[in-house]
Design a protein around this motif. Structure first.
Motif, short mmCIF file in Angstrom:
data_model
loop_
_atom_site.label_atom_id
_atom_site.label_comp_id
_atom_site.label_asym_id
_atom_site.label_seq_id
_atom_site.Cartn_x
_atom_site.Cartn_y
_atom_site.Cartn_z
N TRP A 156 0.86 -1.18 0.00
CA TRP A 156 0.00 0.00 0.00
C TRP A 156 0.90 1.23 0.00
CZ3 TRP A 156 -4.29 2.11 -1.28
CH2 TRP A 156 -4.74 3.29 -0.68
N GLN A 157 1.13 1.77 -1.20
CA GLN A 157 2.01 2.92 -1.38
C GLN A 157 1.36 3.89 -2.38
OE1 GLN A 157 4.73 3.23 0.40
NE2 GLN A 157 4.84 1.17 1.23
N PRO A 158 0.36 4.65 -1.94
CA PRO A 158 -0.32 5.55 -2.89
C PRO A 158 0.63 6.51 -3.59
CG PRO A 158 -1.56 5.39 -0.85
CD PRO A 158 -0.25 4.69 -0.61
N GLU A 159 1.64 7.00 -2.89
CA GLU A 159 2.58 7.92 -3.52
C GLU A 159 3.25 7.27 -4.72
OE1 GLU A 159 2.35 9.18 0.83
OE2 GLU A 159 2.32 7.31 -0.30
N ARG A 160 3.57 6.00 -4.60
CA ARG A 160 4.22 5.30 -5.71
C ARG A 160 3.30 5.24 -6.93
NH1 ARG A 160 5.92 -0.55 -4.15
NH2 ARG A 160 3.67 -0.85 -4.30
N PHE A 161 2.01 5.02 -6.69
CA PHE A 161 1.05 5.02 -7.80
C PHE A 161 1.03 6.40 -8.48
CE2 PHE A 161 -3.14 6.57 -9.05
CZ PHE A 161 -3.37 5.77 -10.17
N TYR A 162 0.92 7.45 -7.69
CA TYR A 162 0.84 8.79 -8.27
C TYR A 162 2.12 9.17 -9.00
CZ TYR A 162 -3.75 10.01 -6.42
OH TYR A 162 -5.10 10.06 -6.18
N ASP A 163 3.24 8.65 -8.54
CA ASP A 163 4.49 8.93 -9.25
C ASP A 163 4.51 8.33 -10.65
OD1 ASP A 163 5.61 10.48 -7.27
OD2 ASP A 163 6.81 8.85 -6.40
N ARG A 164 3.66 7.37 -10.89
CA ARG A 164 3.58 6.77 -12.22
C ARG A 164 2.67 7.55 -13.16
NH1 ARG A 164 2.92 1.71 -9.33
NH2 ARG A 164 0.75 1.62 -10.02
N VAL A 165 1.78 8.37 -12.60
CA VAL A 165 0.78 9.04 -13.44
C VAL A 165 0.96 10.55 -13.48
CG1 VAL A 165 -0.89 7.18 -13.08
CG2 VAL A 165 -0.93 9.19 -11.57
N MET A 166 1.91 11.08 -12.71
CA MET A 166 2.15 12.51 -12.70
C MET A 166 3.61 12.77 -12.34
SD MET A 166 0.00 13.31 -9.18
CE MET A 166 0.12 15.09 -9.21
N ASP A 167 4.04 13.98 -12.59
CA ASP A 167 5.40 14.35 -12.26
C ASP A 167 5.63 14.23 -10.75
OD1 ASP A 167 7.97 15.93 -13.08
OD2 ASP A 167 7.13 17.02 -11.35
N ARG A 168 6.78 13.71 -10.36
CA ARG A 168 7.04 13.46 -8.94
C ARG A 168 6.98 14.74 -8.10
NH1 ARG A 168 9.43 9.50 -5.81
NH2 ARG A 168 10.59 10.22 -4.00
N GLU A 169 7.54 15.81 -8.59
CA GLU A 169 7.51 17.06 -7.84
C GLU A 169 6.08 17.57 -7.68
OE1 GLU A 169 10.17 19.95 -9.40
OE2 GLU A 169 11.97 18.77 -8.94
N GLU A 170 5.28 17.40 -8.72
CA GLU A 170 3.87 17.79 -8.62
C GLU A 170 3.15 16.91 -7.60
OE1 GLU A 170 0.03 18.47 -11.59
OE2 GLU A 170 1.53 16.93 -12.07
N ARG A 171 3.46 15.63 -7.62
CA ARG A 171 2.85 14.73 -6.63
C ARG A 171 3.23 15.13 -5.22
NH1 ARG A 171 5.04 11.82 -2.63
NH2 ARG A 171 6.59 10.84 -4.01
N GLN A 172 4.48 15.45 -5.00
CA GLN A 172 4.93 15.85 -3.68
C GLN A 172 4.20 17.11 -3.22
OE1 GLN A 172 9.15 16.08 -4.49
NE2 GLN A 172 9.53 14.06 -3.58
N ARG A 173 4.00 18.04 -4.14
CA ARG A 173 3.27 19.26 -3.80
C ARG A 173 1.82 18.96 -3.46
NH1 ARG A 173 0.81 23.19 -7.09
NH2 ARG A 173 1.64 22.22 -8.99
N MET A 174 1.18 18.07 -4.22
CA MET A 174 -0.20 17.69 -3.94
C MET A 174 -0.33 17.07 -2.55
SD MET A 174 -2.82 15.21 -6.09
CE MET A 174 -1.95 13.67 -5.76
N PHE A 175 0.54 16.14 -2.22
CA PHE A 175 0.44 15.48 -0.92
C PHE A 175 0.76 16.45 0.22
CE2 PHE A 175 -0.07 11.67 -3.26
CZ PHE A 175 -0.51 10.68 -2.39
N ALA A 176 1.59 17.46 -0.06
CA ALA A 176 1.90 18.46 0.96
C ALA A 176 0.73 19.42 1.16
CB ALA A 176 3.16 19.23 0.57
N GLU A 177 0.00 19.72 0.11
CA GLU A 177 -1.07 20.71 0.18
C GLU A 177 -2.38 20.15 0.69
OE1 GLU A 177 -1.60 22.65 -3.57
OE2 GLU A 177 0.41 23.55 -3.58
#
Length: 210
Positions: free
Chosen positions: A21-42
């Protein structure tokens, strides 16, 4: 066999014990990693999921959260529409342990922070989730680990005293809460260590293990 209390049942967490169970890993496959990090931070996506784990309706909870965060709404909706891709893959060594315990007649229970609707989606993909003798889901019980109430509900139902339960979970706070109630515990960091513990306890033989 390890000296000490007799184990009457082995209790498995599911996420990161039987299924990754690693949702961040899934999102890293479908969007830019930096964008994903910003989304999870916001936005608190894990908090949204915790509400589902406590029994909130799956799709509606995701849709409501998306509506509150229109800048991320399409990404948020993936939590529902692509959930099966997030809860993946299975951890084969742990599944072999589960089935080896069952083959030896050891009662096996599940205790997981897991919404009832996501669990129903997971069952066809992971048939072993239907192989437990008892299944305790936070979404059904309306309380999540590490709240002591969820452990008390298991104790009241399962037919074993706390000291006869061996609980494997990947999160230290969940292990600590179980240990505080007198459960035997294993902090899961992979199938090999868990198998070694079960062999030491006399529940499995080395040839049973992954």
């Amino acid at each position: 066999m390890k000296a000490g209390r007799t184990i009457g049942a082995v209790v498995f967490d599911i996420g990161n014990v039987l299924i990754e169970w690693q949702p961040e890993r899934f999102y890293d496959r479908v969007m830019d990693r930096e964008e994903r990090q910003r989304m999870f931070a916001e936005i608190d996506l894990h908090g949204m999921n915790e509400a589902i784990d406590r029994g909130a309706p799956f799709r509606q909870t995701v849709e409501d959260f998306a509506a509150r965060h229109p800048g991320w709404q399409d990404r948020i909706r993936l939590w529902y529409h692509n959930w099966a891709d997030m809860a993946a893959p299975e951890i084969p060594g742990s599944v072999r342990i589960l089935r080896a315990l069952r083959a030896r007649g050891v009662p096996v229970f599940a205790l997981s922070n897991f919404g009832e609707e996501p669990f129903a989606q997971a069952l066809p993909r992971y048939p072993f989730l239907g192989e437990f003798d008892r299944t305790y889901l936070s979404g059904r019980l309306r309380v999540t680990k590490p709240d002591p109430r969820i452990y008390a509900l298991v104790e009241a139902d399962c037919g074993h005293p706390p000291g006869a339960l061996l609980f494997a979970d990947d999160r230290a706070e969940n292990i600590a809460a179980a240990a505080a109630r007198g459960w035997q515990v294993h902090h899961f960091d992979g199938p090999d260590g868990f198998a070694a513990r079960l062999v030491a306890e006399g529940l499995l033989n080395a040839e049973d293990c992954p």
